[in-house]
Design a protein around this motif. Structure first.
Motif, PDB file in Angstrom:
ATOM      1  N   LEU A 126      13.183 -18.845   2.355  1.00  0.00           N
ATOM      2  CA  LEU A 126      13.420 -17.773   3.328  1.00  0.00           C
ATOM      3  C   LEU A 126      12.750 -18.030   4.670  1.00  0.00           C
ATOM      4  N   GLY A 127      12.033 -19.141   4.785  1.00  0.00           N
ATOM      5  CA  GLY A 127      11.345 -19.461   6.032  1.00  0.00           C
ATOM      6  C   GLY A 127      10.084 -18.662   6.253  1.00  0.00           C
ATOM      7  N   LEU A 128       9.476 -18.170   5.175  1.00  0.00           N
ATOM      8  CA  LEU A 128       8.303 -17.298   5.298  1.00  0.00           C
ATOM      9  C   LEU A 128       6.991 -17.979   4.926  1.00  0.00           C
ATOM     10  N   ALA A 129       7.041 -19.227   4.507  1.00  0.00           N
ATOM     11  CA  ALA A 129       5.835 -19.883   3.998  1.00  0.00           C
ATOM     12  C   ALA A 129       4.704 -19.893   5.025  1.00  0.00           C
ATOM     13  N   ASP A 130       5.052 -20.019   6.302  1.00  0.00           N
ATOM     14  CA  ASP A 130       4.031 -20.077   7.356  1.00  0.00           C
ATOM     15  C   ASP A 130       4.059 -18.840   8.249  1.00  0.00           C
ATOM     16  N   ALA A 131       4.712 -17.786   7.775  1.00  0.00           N
ATOM     17  CA  ALA A 131       4.868 -16.591   8.598  1.00  0.00           C
ATOM     18  C   ALA A 131       3.680 -15.646   8.496  1.00  0.00           C
ATOM     19  N   VAL A 132       2.774 -15.914   7.547  1.00  0.00           N
ATOM     20  CA  VAL A 132       1.607 -15.065   7.335  1.00  0.00           C
ATOM     21  C   VAL A 132       0.379 -15.952   7.159  1.00  0.00           C
ATOM     22  N   ASP A 133      -0.786 -15.318   7.056  1.00  0.00           N
ATOM     23  CA  ASP A 133      -2.021 -16.090   6.942  1.00  0.00           C
ATOM     24  C   ASP A 133      -2.316 -16.544   5.521  1.00  0.00           C
ATOM     25  N   ALA A 134      -1.864 -15.776   4.530  1.00  0.00           N
ATOM     26  CA  ALA A 134      -2.114 -16.145   3.137  1.00  0.00           C
ATOM     27  C   ALA A 134      -1.167 -15.363   2.232  1.00  0.00           C
ATOM     28  N   ILE A 135      -1.050 -15.839   0.997  1.00  0.00           N
ATOM     29  CA  ILE A 135      -0.183 -15.202   0.013  1.00  0.00           C
ATOM     30  C   ILE A 135      -0.972 -15.021  -1.279  1.00  0.00           C
ATOM     31  N   VAL A 136      -0.954 -13.813  -1.816  1.00  0.00           N
ATOM     32  CA  VAL A 136      -1.541 -13.543  -3.125  1.00  0.00           C
ATOM     33  C   VAL A 136      -0.385 -13.287  -4.089  1.00  0.00           C
ATOM     34  N   ASN A 137      -0.151 -14.246  -4.956  1.00  0.00           N
ATOM     35  CA  ASN A 137       0.890 -14.158  -5.983  1.00  0.00           C
ATOM     36  C   ASN A 137       0.182 -13.814  -7.288  1.00  0.00           C
ATOM     37  N   THR A 138       0.493 -12.653  -7.859  1.00  0.00           N
ATOM     38  CA  THR A 138      -0.256 -12.197  -9.029  1.00  0.00           C
ATOM     39  C   THR A 138      -0.137 -13.145 -10.222  1.00  0.00           C
ATOM     40  N   SER A 139       0.962 -13.893 -10.303  1.00  0.00           N
ATOM     41  CA  SER A 139       1.095 -14.821 -11.427  1.00  0.00           C
ATOM     42  C   SER A 139       0.102 -15.979 -11.327  1.00  0.00           C
ATOM     43  N   ARG A 140      -0.494 -16.162 -10.155  1.00  0.00           N
ATOM     44  CA  ARG A 140      -1.501 -17.221  -9.973  1.00  0.00           C
ATOM     45  C   ARG A 140      -2.925 -16.737 -10.260  1.00  0.00           C
ATOM     46  N   ILE A 141      -3.116 -15.410 -10.307  1.00  0.00           N
ATOM     47  CA  ILE A 141      -4.478 -14.894 -10.483  1.00  0.00           C
ATOM     48  C   ILE A 141      -4.681 -14.169 -11.810  1.00  0.00           C
ATOM     49  N   GLY A 142      -3.579 -13.858 -12.507  1.00  0.00           N
ATOM     50  CA  GLY A 142      -3.702 -13.282 -13.838  1.00  0.00           C
ATOM     51  C   GLY A 142      -3.778 -11.775 -13.924  1.00  0.00           C
ATOM     52  N   TRP A 143      -3.645 -11.079 -12.807  1.00  0.00           N
ATOM     53  CA  TRP A 143      -3.637  -9.616 -12.797  1.00  0.00           C
ATOM     54  C   TRP A 143      -2.469  -9.162 -11.932  1.00  0.00           C
ATOM     55  N   ALA A 144      -1.996  -7.961 -12.176  1.00  0.00           N
ATOM     56  CA  ALA A 144      -0.903  -7.419 -11.368  1.00  0.00           C
ATOM     57  C   ALA A 144      -1.288  -6.048 -10.831  1.00  0.00           C
ATOM     58  N   LYS A 145      -0.762  -5.708  -9.668  1.00  0.00           N
ATOM     59  CA  LYS A 145      -0.945  -4.357  -9.140  1.00  0.00           C
ATOM     60  C   LYS A 145      -0.407  -3.352 -10.166  1.00  0.00           C
ATOM     61  N   PRO A 146      -1.104  -2.258 -10.405  1.00  0.00           N
ATOM     62  CA  PRO A 146      -2.207  -1.685  -9.631  1.00  0.00           C
ATOM     63  C   PRO A 146      -3.616  -2.009 -10.149  1.00  0.00           C
ATOM     64  N   ASP A 147      -3.804  -3.121 -10.821  1.00  0.00           N
ATOM     65  CA  ASP A 147      -5.141  -3.514 -11.264  1.00  0.00           C
ATOM     66  C   ASP A 147      -6.052  -3.661 -10.041  1.00  0.00           C
ATOM     67  N   PRO A 148      -7.191  -2.983 -10.006  1.00  0.00           N
ATOM     68  CA  PRO A 148      -8.059  -3.055  -8.817  1.00  0.00           C
ATOM     69  C   PRO A 148      -8.513  -4.457  -8.480  1.00  0.00           C
ATOM     70  N   ARG A 149      -8.524  -5.352  -9.458  1.00  0.00           N
ATOM     71  CA  ARG A 149      -8.942  -6.719  -9.173  1.00  0.00           C
ATOM     72  C   ARG A 149      -8.001  -7.429  -8.214  1.00  0.00           C
ATOM     73  N   VAL A 150      -6.749  -7.013  -8.190  1.00  0.00           N
ATOM     74  CA  VAL A 150      -5.796  -7.609  -7.249  1.00  0.00           C
ATOM     75  C   VAL A 150      -6.209  -7.304  -5.816  1.00  0.00           C
ATOM     76  N   TYR A 151      -6.576  -6.058  -5.554  1.00  0.00           N
ATOM     77  CA  TYR A 151      -6.950  -5.651  -4.202  1.00  0.00           C
ATOM     78  C   TYR A 151      -8.267  -6.302  -3.779  1.00  0.00           C
ATOM     79  N   GLU A 152      -9.195  -6.355  -4.715  1.00  0.00           N
ATOM     80  CA  GLU A 152     -10.477  -7.005  -4.410  1.00  0.00           C
ATOM     81  C   GLU A 152     -10.272  -8.475  -4.093  1.00  0.00           C
ATOM     82  N   HIS A 153      -9.400  -9.131  -4.863  1.00  0.00           N
ATOM     83  CA  HIS A 153      -9.102 -10.537  -4.618  1.00  0.00           C
ATOM     84  C   HIS A 153      -8.427 -10.722  -3.256  1.00  0.00           C
ATOM     85  N   ALA A 154      -7.467  -9.853  -2.953  1.00  0.00           N
ATOM     86  CA  ALA A 154      -6.749  -9.966  -1.688  1.00  0.00           C
ATOM     87  C   ALA A 154      -7.682  -9.787  -0.497  1.00  0.00           C
TER      88      ALA A 154
END
Length: 202
Positions: A126-154
């Motif tokens: 989609l041409g978005l890889a460099d459109a932002v400063d970083a990406i948090v993909n929950t499948s890479r960190i092992g938790w999904a929203k609304p787990d508070p650990r996702v927000y803390e990690h982000a």
């Protein structure tokens, strides 16, 4: 509410990326599946949650969906319907992208998505890889929203305290969870919602 922030944490699906519901409906119709069968199989919690928390890959998730559908509707129809659904990567909401690009002149922008292992490839397509400063993909960190650990990690990824983050999501429970970690939150419905809060923040 303090509308000043140093990082904008933004959901992807339903905000920056839009999925046409007709993609799934069309796949069902083209291959003889009853309406609603495909999303019911794909998004059943016992299938979806392992995929968005990294217990299984995107490919394994879709293969399991094929198996579930094949049991009721035959393997050929199941494979064809899932392949048709899989072919797309969604479309970018150009107005939201414009707003996020403008924010980057003043604050970090981090995408935070309950997503499968395919997300990075989709964003590149989609041409978005460099459109932002970083990406948090929950499948890479092992938790999904609304787990508070996702927000803390982000927040750590952004390098900003939670209290200095604005979290944007089209799922209300995810916004509520972000606020409970101390973040500012926007329950997103239209680009006008995002534009309004950004204008209020100056």
């Amino acid at each position: 509410m303090d509308l000043h922030f140093d990082a904008l944490l933004c959901d992807i699906d339903g905000v920056l990326r839009i999925w046409d519901p007709e993609i799934m409906a069309g796949a069902e119709k083209a291959h003889g599946l009853p309406a609603g069968t495909l999303p019911a199989a794909a998004f059943a919690p016992h299938r979806l949650v392992p995929a968005i928390t990294g217990e299984v890959t995107d490919e394994q998730w879709r293969a399991a969906v094929v198996e579930d559908l094949a049991a009721e509707h035959g393997e050929q129809a199941a494979r064809a319907a899932v392949a048709a659904w899989t072919a797309g990567a969604g479309v970018v909401d150009a107005e939201v992208l414009e707003l996020l690009t403008a924010v980057r002149e003043h604050a970090k922008v981090v995408l935070v998505s309950n997503a499968t292992s395919r997300l990075e490839d989709d964003l590149a397509a989609l041409g978005l890889a460099d459109a932002v400063d970083a990406i948090v993909n929950t499948s890479r960190i092992g938790w999904a929203k609304p787990d508070p650990r996702v927000y803390e990690h982000a927040a750590r990824v952004a390098g900003v305290p939670p209290q200095r983050c604005l979290f944007v999501d089209d799922t209300e429970k995810n916004v509520i969870a972000a606020r409970e970690t101390g973040m500012q939150g926007l329950y997103y419905r239209t680009p006008a919602d995002l534009r309004a809060i950004l204008e209020a923040a100056g």
